[in-house]
Design a protein around this motif. Sequence first.
Motif, PDB file in Angstrom:
ATOM      1  N   HIS A   9       0.863  -1.184   0.000  1.00 39.77           N
ATOM      2  CA  HIS A   9       0.000   0.000   0.000  1.00 39.77           C
ATOM      3  C   HIS A   9       0.897   1.230   0.000  1.00 39.77           C
ATOM      4  O   HIS A   9       2.116   1.108   0.165  1.00 39.77           O
ATOM      5  CB  HIS A   9      -0.887   0.014   1.244  1.00 39.77           C
ATOM      6  CG  HIS A   9      -1.782  -1.178   1.370  1.00 39.77           C
ATOM      7  ND1 HIS A   9      -2.975  -1.289   0.702  1.00 39.77           N
ATOM      8  CD2 HIS A   9      -1.640  -2.329   2.063  1.00 39.77           C
ATOM      9  CE1 HIS A   9      -3.532  -2.456   0.992  1.00 39.77           C
ATOM     10  NE2 HIS A   9      -2.739  -3.108   1.811  1.00 39.77           N
ATOM     11  N   CYS A  24      -4.758   5.861  -0.001  1.00 40.52           N
ATOM     12  CA  CYS A  24      -3.754   4.892  -0.424  1.00 40.52           C
ATOM     13  C   CYS A  24      -3.375   5.245  -1.866  1.00 40.52           C
ATOM     14  O   CYS A  24      -4.240   5.456  -2.712  1.00 40.52           O
ATOM     15  CB  CYS A  24      -4.293   3.477  -0.346  1.00 40.52           C
ATOM     16  SG  CYS A  24      -3.149   2.255  -1.033  1.00 40.52           S
ATOM     17  N   ILE A  43      -1.317   3.567  -4.056  1.00 39.68           N
ATOM     18  CA  ILE A  43      -0.845   2.542  -4.981  1.00 39.68           C
ATOM     19  C   ILE A  43      -1.950   1.499  -5.111  1.00 39.68           C
ATOM     20  O   ILE A  43      -2.597   1.146  -4.125  1.00 39.68           O
ATOM     21  CB  ILE A  43       0.481   1.918  -4.470  1.00 39.68           C
ATOM     22  CG1 ILE A  43       1.192   1.162  -5.591  1.00 39.68           C
ATOM     23  CG2 ILE A  43       0.279   0.997  -3.293  1.00 39.68           C
ATOM     24  CD1 ILE A  43       2.639   0.821  -5.247  1.00 39.68           C
ATOM     25  N   LEU A  44      -2.188   1.068  -6.333  1.00 39.69           N
ATOM     26  CA  LEU A  44      -3.280   0.115  -6.567  1.00 39.69           C
ATOM     27  C   LEU A  44      -3.008  -1.159  -5.771  1.00 39.69           C
ATOM     28  O   LEU A  44      -2.008  -1.837  -5.983  1.00 39.69           O
ATOM     29  CB  LEU A  44      -3.389  -0.195  -8.058  1.00 39.69           C
ATOM     30  CG  LEU A  44      -4.565  -1.100  -8.433  1.00 39.69           C
ATOM     31  CD1 LEU A  44      -5.894  -0.455  -8.114  1.00 39.69           C
ATOM     32  CD2 LEU A  44      -4.502  -1.482  -9.897  1.00 39.69           C
ATOM     33  N   CYS A  45      -3.909  -1.474  -4.822  1.00 37.37           N
ATOM     34  CA  CYS A  45      -3.645  -2.580  -3.908  1.00 37.37           C
ATOM     35  C   CYS A  45      -4.715  -3.663  -4.002  1.00 37.37           C
ATOM     36  O   CYS A  45      -4.710  -4.611  -3.236  1.00 37.37           O
ATOM     37  CB  CYS A  45      -3.535  -2.066  -2.480  1.00 37.37           C
ATOM     38  SG  CYS A  45      -4.977  -1.157  -1.939  1.00 37.37           S
ATOM     39  N   HIS A  48      -9.253  -0.681  -3.541  1.00 35.87           N
ATOM     40  CA  HIS A  48      -8.240   0.369  -3.383  1.00 35.87           C
ATOM     41  C   HIS A  48      -8.850   1.773  -3.256  1.00 35.87           C
ATOM     42  O   HIS A  48      -8.426   2.576  -2.426  1.00 35.87           O
ATOM     43  CB  HIS A  48      -7.266   0.306  -4.558  1.00 35.87           C
ATOM     44  CG  HIS A  48      -6.425   1.520  -4.720  1.00 35.87           C
ATOM     45  ND1 HIS A  48      -5.490   1.900  -3.782  1.00 35.87           N
ATOM     46  CD2 HIS A  48      -6.383   2.459  -5.689  1.00 35.87           C
ATOM     47  CE1 HIS A  48      -4.909   3.014  -4.193  1.00 35.87           C
ATOM     48  NE2 HIS A  48      -5.432   3.370  -5.334  1.00 35.87           N
ATOM     49  N   MET A  71      -9.841   3.010   0.107  1.00 35.13           N
ATOM     50  CA  MET A  71      -8.827   3.012   1.162  1.00 35.13           C
ATOM     51  C   MET A  71      -8.345   4.431   1.463  1.00 35.13           C
ATOM     52  O   MET A  71      -7.212   4.814   1.171  1.00 35.13           O
ATOM     53  CB  MET A  71      -7.661   2.109   0.761  1.00 35.13           C
ATOM     54  CG  MET A  71      -6.834   1.699   1.950  1.00 35.13           C
ATOM     55  SD  MET A  71      -5.756   0.362   1.510  1.00 35.13           S
ATOM     56  CE  MET A  71      -4.573   0.487   2.849  1.00 35.13           C
TER      57      MET A  71
HETATM   58 CU   LIG Z   1      -4.456   0.989  -2.379  1.00 32.76          CU
END
Ligand SMILES: [Cu+2]
Length: 279
Positions: free
Chosen positions: A184, A219, A221-223, A227, A230
């Motif tokens: 993340h 967040c 970053i693509l998690c 996502h 988040m």
């Molecule tokens: Cu994410």
Amino acid sequence: MGHVLHSTLAFFTPQSGGSPNANRIDSLYKIVLYIALVIFVIVEGGLAYALIRFRKRKGVVPAQIHGNTRLEVGWTVAAALILVGLAVLTFAKLSSIQNPPNSGPGGAELADSGELLYASAERRLPPNGRALNIAVIGRQYIWQFVYPGASEPDGLGAPYSYQELVVPTKTTVNLDIVSSDVVHSWWIPKLGGKFQAVPGYHNYTWFKIPNPGVFKGQCAILCGRGHARMIATVRALAPAQFEAWLAKQKELIKAANREAQIARTKLGAQVGAGQVESP
Ligand SMILES: [Cu+2]
């Protein structure tokens, strides 16, 4: 005019105002941007001038020029000097971006002992070694924040919150960023740079918020599928209000633990077909 220029630039420059490190990142970015803008105008201006001044005309043969040593050495040296200047400036500013300062007067009282503080190449501490240490745990798809207090005699363990990180103002807050599943990225733009939460690895950053306020982030970053949900919020309160919030949070956790205990007891008392004897 000045206002329009200012708000246009603010659109392109990093957000700031929440913490000294964010402000320094922003000012460093602006210095580089202004120098780049001046060079852009000179280069593009020269190009436009040459295009118009020496455009094709009937019956005119342009001068045939092959190189100009002085000019070529000149712009190479000038560009190198600008780069060296920017590098020196960046490294001069970098330490005040990476190294947290002491908490200011009016900040939260931080315990002398209890939470063990140690500095390392990654984790930097204020000169007096005291900061409010908070663990930031990324997980699909929520941020959890764990506050100091694991060793307190109430036996409750460390208080925690989800999604909203509450902190005292004028206090140096050190973040210990980890992940319990995938990668993340912790990012509250007004509070400084972006830091990845990587499973099995600790990343550290800090902020020090001068005045009460709410700072939003997400967040970065693509998690996974959730996502977009988040999100993260940092709420800065005056130290006394922070203490009151933390006490109330502990009460809520205690009440929730009690309810869970009651539910567990009820379930344990149930005897039904197919019940497996617990090992
Ligand atoms: Cu994410």
